[in-house]
Design a protein around this motif. Sequence first.
Motif, PDB file in Angstrom:
ATOM      1  N   GLN A 101      -0.076  -5.269  -6.111  1.00 14.37           N
ATOM      2  CA  GLN A 101       1.338  -5.092  -6.088  1.00 14.37           C
ATOM      3  C   GLN A 101       0.801  -3.345  -6.692  1.00 14.37           C
ATOM      4  O   GLN A 101       2.333  -2.619  -6.618  1.00 14.37           O
ATOM      5  CB  GLN A 101       2.603  -5.982  -6.330  1.00 14.37           C
ATOM      6  N   THR A 102       0.954  -3.339  -7.843  1.00 12.22           N
ATOM      7  CA  THR A 102       0.317  -2.556  -8.696  1.00 12.22           C
ATOM      8  C   THR A 102       0.178  -1.003  -8.298  1.00 12.22           C
ATOM      9  O   THR A 102       0.927  -0.045  -8.214  1.00 12.22           O
ATOM     10  CB  THR A 102      -0.039  -2.828 -10.167  1.00 12.22           C
ATOM     11  N   CYS A 130      -1.577  -7.393  -9.598  1.00 18.18           N
ATOM     12  CA  CYS A 130      -3.082  -6.084  -9.001  1.00 18.18           C
ATOM     13  C   CYS A 130      -2.431  -4.916  -7.469  1.00 18.18           C
ATOM     14  O   CYS A 130      -2.147  -4.009  -8.306  1.00 18.18           O
ATOM     15  CB  CYS A 130      -4.035  -6.775  -9.239  1.00 18.18           C
ATOM     16  N   ALA A 177       2.193   0.097  -4.851  1.00 19.11           N
ATOM     17  CA  ALA A 177       3.295   0.203  -5.373  1.00 19.11           C
ATOM     18  C   ALA A 177       3.791   1.921  -5.228  1.00 19.11           C
ATOM     19  O   ALA A 177       5.149   1.972  -4.817  1.00 19.11           O
ATOM     20  CB  ALA A 177       4.087   0.142  -7.032  1.00 19.11           C
TER      21      ALA A 177
END
Lengths: 372, 118
Positions: free
Chosen positions: B104-105, B102, B108
């Motif tokens: 990392q998303t 989560c 990003a």
Amino acid sequence: MSEPEFEAFLERVCRRLRLSRVQRGAIADELRDHLEERLATLATRGVPPEKAKQLALAEFGDESLFALHITAPHAQQQRRRLMRYSFGSTLAIVTTFVMASFYWPAHRQDDAHTVQAQAGIGLAPAVESKPEAIDEELVSREELTAKLKRRTVPLAFDAMPLSDVVDFLTEAHDVPILIDRQALADMGIETDTPITLKVAEGVVSLKTALQLVLRLAGGGNEFAPTIRDGLIMLTTVSDSYEVQVYNCRDLLKGVQISAPSRGGGQNPMGGSGGGMFQIAPVVGQEGEGAVGPAVGGEELTFGLFSGYGATTNAGYALIHVIQEGTAPGPWVNTDGDGGTITEFNGLITVRHSQQMHEKISDLLKKLRKATE
Amino acid sequence: MSQRFGPDLLRGSLDLMVLSLLANESTYGYDLQQKLLAASGQLVQLQPGTLYPLLHRLEGERLIRSRWDDSTGRKRKWYEITSAGRQRLVVQTDEWDRYVACIQTILAPLRPQGAIST
């Protein structure tokens, strides 16, 4: 004997611990071991002894804070024990009070009304107002039922004792689950029976998970999660029996009683079609004990079957539908053991497990929907 | 506590780290501290003032259990993970993986193009 500096430190820490003497001694032993190990490690790295002692002690930080932090988990444990004890005592008092109320002569006349109120039967205005306690229980029951239907968290029990499994599910689902230890013991099942079960998240409901766990513990289908006194109790199915009355007058009102078509089979739902129940006319006389359905015969024969607990043909047919639609029972009238089901004046009275009552409620809903 | 990671970041994951190490083998406080230091590449140094209250809390929650051994001439308290602890480890690992994914998303868009996230 360890270093005097260490002993002085341990004494100061222990003085601040609000724990029993035994607990303080155990913590001192553990910390002493740590300090000695640390000292030895620092010595091997060439740190001078005095400096090493200071470093080892400094790593513990503020003594007061440390004492506070290490006391907290023990104090919490004591609170939990106290709460469990209080909860158990409260439950015992409430149970005693309920039992006393139940058997108190002045209240006995209300029993039938209470049962009807639980079953949602329309009551005469004089008894329609239900006691407040019943309302609270109903709310609690609904909440617990909803929780039982929720999907589980992932389960990965590897030889975990049954009691730990139950504790875990209690915590993970925030729901009180109680093991009926006596019932388990009666079946030779210990609460430390190892349970190995792996289920991915959301695959089964909490109820199914509990049933699986009970089966794995060796309870077969004899045990079931049962809602009682605001708890989910893991007890034997027979111990969970309770009476519910189902008002089925609407279902029985339009029943057509007609002769089945020849060779129409043995199913009371079969026959010439069109009606909800296509039932053969009464052939046996009242009190003759005629049985039905007549297996293998050309006609289905019904009468007043005291053994089947129905006072009308349609009532008997509905009982038959319920028993077939919720199979397997067990039922006393068909299996020799289990629950009982009777019909009087369109009211079906059932004494069975909560699981069976749920099945019956579902079936009756389907029957009503089909007749809309 | 090492300053390589902020204490707020570590606070939520210490249980997971300790349970993870105890899942491999039973050990005692000081040894656990050293193993965590080694396993983290010298990045996580759990000070005794944090370690022991944590161990006692996990023991209170029955996620780990302890036993005493004095065969070395010194009383030593050994810890081992319980079945409930292993269960908690599975759940928390799953939760942690989802949390990392989560984060990392969310992060990003801030990463330079072509950067590889692990």
